[in-house]
Design an enzyme around this catalytic site. Structure first.
Site, PDB file in Angstrom:
ATOM      1  N   SER A 138      -9.122   1.969   3.644  1.00  0.00           N
ATOM      2  CA  SER A 138      -8.288   2.703   2.717  1.00  0.00           C
ATOM      3  C   SER A 138      -7.326   1.827   1.930  1.00  0.00           C
ATOM      4  O   SER A 138      -6.654   2.299   1.018  1.00  0.00           O
ATOM      5  CB  SER A 138      -7.485   3.751   3.495  1.00  0.00           C
ATOM      6  OG  SER A 138      -6.639   3.146   4.454  1.00  0.00           O
ATOM      7  N   LYS A 151       0.831  -1.206   0.000  1.00  0.00           N
ATOM      8  CA  LYS A 151       0.000   0.000   0.000  1.00  0.00           C
ATOM      9  C   LYS A 151       0.864   1.255   0.000  1.00  0.00           C
ATOM     10  O   LYS A 151       1.952   1.273   0.583  1.00  0.00           O
ATOM     11  CB  LYS A 151      -0.900  -0.033   1.238  1.00  0.00           C
ATOM     12  CG  LYS A 151      -1.862   1.129   1.395  1.00  0.00           C
ATOM     13  CD  LYS A 151      -2.701   0.904   2.645  1.00  0.00           C
ATOM     14  CE  LYS A 151      -3.635   2.067   2.950  1.00  0.00           C
ATOM     15  NZ  LYS A 151      -4.447   1.801   4.165  1.00  0.00           N
ATOM     16  N   SER A 201      -9.277  -0.543   7.846  1.00  0.00           N
ATOM     17  CA  SER A 201      -8.820  -0.316   6.476  1.00  0.00           C
ATOM     18  C   SER A 201      -8.214  -1.526   5.786  1.00  0.00           C
ATOM     19  O   SER A 201      -7.946  -1.475   4.583  1.00  0.00           O
ATOM     20  CB  SER A 201      -7.807   0.835   6.443  1.00  0.00           C
ATOM     21  OG  SER A 201      -8.460   2.069   6.621  1.00  0.00           O
TER      22      SER A 201
END
Length: 465
Positions: free
Chosen positions: A150, A76, A174
């Protein structure tokens, strides 16, 4: 090998049936082919990844063995990768990181080939992965919907078979939310299990790094590879063997099924399709020999501890941006809130954690595991949050996702498992939650469920297109 996992890729590499170069090239080609539709990646390391794959092939030929040697993975874009900017969903001229973050360093030390960095919403604030800096990341199960956030880019990449597994982060769900909305296994480890270095105490202790994968074994393997402290950090929680746990029966457990979410000052009715899916999962657990009973965790007003910590974390990240005027107005609003709630209120919120451990942890005197929906709603449509002011965005996402964030306040582990699908084909997930240091029990239980339900056999109809 689009939907082959880490375990099968490792076996094929060891047997000489495939090369790392071919696996990485296939991953890069699928990323490129889907970037205009899924938009899972913020940046791709094509040339460097292929060179690293060729080196991995030489090492495999020489007899070297490492847990992830030659396997392509993604991380990420809130995690430092040397030579690439850590944009974390933001626009602007962000300088490249000088070195790998500790979790990435450990993945590389295990032999993984990092093919790129996946999209995240701005500073990881929202359960959708959209923004003016990079566009919208789309759900492989239905391109009209978000994969969540996210860690939405990581979830989309794994669900679509672009990589077998990816690293995400979880500060309010997330990892677990996008795992639920893309039919994946997502592990939120115990705080401190996976280093967040070069950052410290991310989002006032709310945020941890963890894996997303299609199977429990693959998620456990990635967790084992990434876990451990940086040399400058204290040891953290006692080490675990997640991979061994994934191969072990959990024994008969007492499982509390919690439908009630903590207080959020919003109306958050549970979608009937999600209730049905989680009910079927609970029935499967009972059929496997576990005792499943409805129960109510004593959450109290835990949100009063979450808000100061979350907004203070946003403010700290926003202050690092070279041009804060480029940030979303909602980010700037959260930053102002974080500064107002800092100081005494923030210290009080952190101090409440020990009391919250005792109050909520009392549940585990009776039960071994808490089962709850991961979200109250299916994945929203792309653009559903566009142009909403900050307060409306907060209320809307709290109503859709009221279940995950308390475990970030507590710092305890949780595992999202696929629970099924709503009648219109959108994925739903359930959380297996435990007290401090309970990852191995949760992983064993998730693996037992996976063997029974075989969720990995179902792949997105829109994947690869």
């Amino acid at each position: 090998m689009s939907f082959d996992g880490i375990t099968s890729m490792r076996a094929a590499l060891t047997a000489g049936q495939v090369t790392s170069a071919s696996l990485v090239l296939d991953s890069l080609e699928r990323i490129e082919a889907t970037q205009s539709t899924l938009n899972a990646f913020r940046c791709v390391r094509a040339e460097a990844a292929l060179a690293e794959a060729e080196d991995a092939d030489r090492r495999i030929a020489a007899g070297e063995t490492l847990p992830l040697l030659g396997v392509p993975v993604a991380v990420k874009d809130d995690t430092d990768v040397a030579g690439l900017p850590t944009r974390f969903g933001c626009a602007g001229d962000i300088p490249p990181a000088a070195s790998d973050g500790e979790a990435v360093r450990r993945l590389r030390a295990a032999g993984a080939v990092v093919v790129g960095k996946t999209n995240s919403c701005e500073l990881g604030q929202w359960p959708f992965t959209e923004g003016p800096a990079f566009g919208a990341t789309r759900n492989p199960w239905n391109h009209g919907h978000t994969p969540g956030g996210s860690s939405g880019g990581s979830a989309a990449a794994v669900a679509a078979g672009l990589v077998p597994a990816a690293l995400g982060s979880d500060g309010a769900g997330s990892i677990r939310i996008p795992a639920a909305w893309t039919h994946l296994v997502g592990i939120k480890p115990q705080r401190g299990r996976v280093s967040v270095h070069p950052y410290t105490d991310c989002f006032e202790g709310l945020t941890v790094n963890g894996p997303l994968a299609r199977t429990v074994a693959d998620a456990a393997l990635l967790l084992d590879a990434a876990a451990g402290p940086h040399r400058s950090e204290s040891q953290g929680p006692a080490p675990i063997d997640a991979s061994a746990a994934a191969r072990r029966e959990p024994g008969r457990l007492r499982i509390a099924l919690a439908w009630r979410s903590p207080f959020t000052a919003t109306h958050n009715p549970l979608h009937p399709g999600i209730r049905r899916a989680v009910t079927e999962l609970a029935e499967a657990l009972a059929r496997l020999g576990h005792t499943v009973e409805e129960a109510r965790p004593r959450y109290g007003l835990i949100g009063l501890s979450f808000l100061p910590r979350a907004t203070a974390g946003i403010a700290a990240y926003a202050d690092r941006h070279p041009d804060p005027s480029l940030l979303d107005p909602r980010t700037r609003s959260a930053t102002r809130t974080g500064r107002r709630l800092g100081g005494r209120l923030l210290r009080a919120a952190r101090a409440r954690e020990a009391h919250q451990h005792r109050r909520i942890g009392a549940l585990f005197a009776t039960y071994d595991v808490l089962l709850a929906p991961t979200t109250a709603a299916p994945p929203p449509r792309i653009g559903a949050f566009d142009a909403l002011p900050a307060w409306r965005t907060d209320l809307t996402m709290a109503a859709a996702c009221p279940y995950a964030w308390p475990w970030n306040v507590l710092g305890w582990p949780g595992v999202n498992v696929p629970a099924g699908f709503t009648p219109d084909g959108l994925p739903a997930g359930a959380q297996l939650l435990g007290p401090a240091g309970s990852e191995e029990r949760l992983i064993s239980l998730a693996a037992q469920l996976e063997a029974d339900r075989k969720w990995y056999e179902r792949t997105p109809p829109a994947a690869g297109r």
